[in-house]
Design an enzyme around this catalytic site. Structure first.
Site, mmCIF file in Angstrom:
data_model
loop_
_atom_site.group_PDB
_atom_site.id
_atom_site.type_symbol
_atom_site.label_atom_id
_atom_site.label_comp_id
_atom_site.label_asym_id
_atom_site.label_seq_id
_atom_site.Cartn_x
_atom_site.Cartn_y
_atom_site.Cartn_z
ATOM 1 N N ASP A 11 0.804 -7.348 -35.024
ATOM 2 C CA ASP A 11 1.778 -6.258 -34.871
ATOM 3 C C ASP A 11 1.100 -4.957 -35.288
ATOM 4 O OD1 ASP A 11 4.397 -5.116 -34.359
ATOM 5 O OD2 ASP A 11 4.576 -4.842 -36.511
ATOM 6 N N SER A 12 1.700 -3.858 -34.864
ATOM 7 C CA SER A 12 1.189 -2.556 -35.297
ATOM 8 C C SER A 12 1.294 -2.418 -36.813
ATOM 9 C CB SER A 12 1.996 -1.449 -34.625
ATOM 10 O OG SER A 12 3.360 -1.597 -34.971
ATOM 11 N N TYR A 43 3.020 2.399 -33.276
ATOM 12 C CA TYR A 43 2.543 2.415 -31.898
ATOM 13 C C TYR A 43 3.614 2.964 -30.943
ATOM 14 C CZ TYR A 43 -1.563 -0.738 -32.553
ATOM 15 O OH TYR A 43 -2.760 -1.303 -32.890
ATOM 16 N N GLY A 44 4.879 2.871 -31.385
ATOM 17 C CA GLY A 44 6.004 3.081 -30.470
ATOM 18 C C GLY A 44 6.070 4.428 -29.788
ATOM 19 N N CYS A 74 4.684 -7.843 -31.181
ATOM 20 C CA CYS A 74 5.005 -6.417 -31.149
ATOM 21 C C CYS A 74 5.451 -6.123 -29.720
ATOM 22 C CB CYS A 74 3.758 -5.612 -31.493
ATOM 23 S SG CYS A 74 3.935 -3.835 -31.275
ATOM 24 N N ASN A 75 6.662 -5.639 -29.574
ATOM 25 C CA ASN A 75 7.169 -5.360 -28.226
ATOM 26 C C ASN A 75 6.388 -4.241 -27.553
ATOM 27 O OD1 ASN A 75 9.952 -6.857 -27.688
ATOM 28 N ND2 ASN A 75 9.757 -6.441 -29.864
ATOM 29 N N THR A 76 6.011 -3.254 -28.345
ATOM 30 C CA THR A 76 5.316 -2.106 -27.772
ATOM 31 C C THR A 76 3.972 -2.543 -27.188
ATOM 32 O OG1 THR A 76 6.378 -0.797 -29.497
ATOM 33 C CG2 THR A 76 4.622 0.270 -28.266
ATOM 34 N N GLU A 159 9.668 1.228 -42.291
ATOM 35 C CA GLU A 159 8.342 1.181 -42.942
ATOM 36 C C GLU A 159 8.360 1.937 -44.267
ATOM 37 O OE1 GLU A 159 4.747 0.716 -41.199
ATOM 38 O OE2 GLU A 159 5.681 -0.935 -40.122
ATOM 39 N N CYS A 193 12.495 -4.728 -30.980
ATOM 40 C CA CYS A 193 11.357 -4.266 -31.785
ATOM 41 C C CYS A 193 11.337 -5.184 -32.994
ATOM 42 C CB CYS A 193 11.544 -2.817 -32.218
ATOM 43 S SG CYS A 193 10.363 -2.301 -33.498
ATOM 44 N N THR A 194 10.170 -5.692 -33.320
ATOM 45 C CA THR A 194 10.107 -6.730 -34.353
ATOM 46 C C THR A 194 10.371 -6.184 -35.762
ATOM 47 O OG1 THR A 194 7.694 -6.490 -34.361
ATOM 48 C CG2 THR A 194 8.624 -8.260 -33.027
ATOM 49 N N HIS A 195 10.474 -4.878 -35.890
ATOM 50 C CA HIS A 195 10.877 -4.295 -37.180
ATOM 51 C C HIS A 195 12.393 -4.377 -37.410
ATOM 52 C CE1 HIS A 195 6.901 -2.493 -37.197
ATOM 53 N NE2 HIS A 195 7.135 -1.946 -38.390
HETATM 54 N N1 DGL Z 1 7.149 -3.610 -34.199
HETATM 55 C C1 DGL Z 1 6.729 -2.963 -33.002
HETATM 56 C C2 DGL Z 1 7.553 -3.430 -31.805
HETATM 57 O O1 DGL Z 1 8.026 -4.524 -31.788
HETATM 58 C C3 DGL Z 1 6.701 -1.485 -32.966
HETATM 59 C C4 DGL Z 1 6.522 -0.704 -34.167
HETATM 60 C C5 DGL Z 1 5.749 0.550 -33.888
HETATM 61 O O2 DGL Z 1 6.300 1.514 -33.343
HETATM 62 O O3 DGL Z 1 4.571 0.524 -34.217
HETATM 63 O O4 DGL Z 1 7.735 -2.738 -30.854
#
Ligand code: DGL
Length: 276
Positions: A11-12, A43-44, A74-76, A159, A193-195
């Site tokens: 993940d990011s 990353y988003g 990570c979805n992004t 975060e 988003c995994t967050h």
């Molecule tokens: N956790 C990441 C996702 O699932 C994105 C977090 C980020 O923006 O870095 O998209």
């Protein structure tokens, strides 16, 4: 002792730990290595080119660690980098290894959670802009209407451990209201988003009780169990030492401090350099 050939989970930042937690629960026997690219997160909000470049660097690192299989939790990264890595890079890099994402397993089942045929996706700006969710859902559930809402403030709130505080309520409400304004019939909402699972309780509290809120951890874990069942040649390559390694491109102590929130238990982390 056999050199570990772990499953890599990427993940990011910390979000992928919510997925890893469920994967490890379902498949505790394997070795795992996690990498959070915290030094370059989030990353988003980054461009396709940048997310692709960063993700590819991390995938190469996983291959150097001996991983036969890497999950982009990570979805992004799944939206912006996975296809190019699978189609263009893998053949030259490591044709016998695999990189999988989190969008496909989610879109394979999401329609089953909606009676109205109207689903909402909450995700980063990058994931929303990629159009990956509407495109993929249409393949498995044609006719299901998909509404998306980008929530650019949510990852920074999480975060920075601000997501549980009252200040976060404004941003949570704002995006939920905008999503539901598209169609009052939405009855399933994906945390894409995994967050976001860290805010699941808060999100649920602001939504009508008839709406199902889905997070991806269990969905991805179930899909991985199935994948390994269908690919015994891959399954046989993953070592079974029960090892868990947690790595970050940023400060290890800082990572340890935040990571337990996402992983549900304390862990020890190491700093790694990607060498670029
Ligand atoms: N956790 C990441 C996702 O699932 C994105 C977090 C980020 O923006 O870095 O998209």
């Amino acid at each position: 002792m056999q050199t570990p050939q772990p499953i890599g989970i990427f993940d990011s930042g910390y979000g992928g730990l919510t997925v890893m937690k469920e994967i490890v629960k379902a498949l505790p026997q394997y070795d795992y290595v996690y990498l959070g690219d915290n030094a370059r997160a989030p990353y988003g909000t980054r461009s396709f080119e940048t997310v692709y470049r960063y993700t590819l660097e991390c995938v190469k690192w996983f291959f150097d660690q001996g991983c036969p299989l890497v999950i982009l939790a990570c979805n992004t990264a799944s939206a912006k980098a996975l296809r190019t890595i699978q189609q263009n890079d893998l053949s030259g890099l490591a044709p016998d290894r695999r990189v999988l994402g989190v969008i496909r397993p989610t879109t394979e089942v999401i329609g089953n959670y909606s009676a109205s045929g109207k689903v909402g996706i909450l995700a980063t700006a990058g994931t929303v802009a990629s159009g990956s969710y509407p495109i993929e859902i249409d393949k498995f559930f044609p006719g299901v209407e998909v509404y998306q809402e980008a929530c650019p403030m949510w990852v920074p709130l999480i975060e920075n451990d601000e997501h549980g505080k009252p200040g976060a309520d404004y941003f949570v409400r704002q995006h939920l209201d905008r999503l539901l304004a598209n169609d009052k019939g939405i009855d399933a909402i994906l945390l894409g988003c995994t967050h976001y699972p860290l805010m699941q309780d808060k999100i649920k509290a602001f939504l009508p009780g008839n709406i199902t809120v889905l997070s991806q951890g269990e969905i991805v874990a179930t899909s991985l169990v199935d994948y390994l069942h269908r690919h015994p040649e891959m399954e046989a390559r993953i070592t079974r030492g029960g090892q868990r390694r947690f790595c970050t491109t940023d400060d290890a102590v800082d990572f340890e401090r935040h990571a337990s929130l996402f992983y549900g238990r304390a862990l020890q982390a190491e700093h790694i350099d990607l060498g670029s």
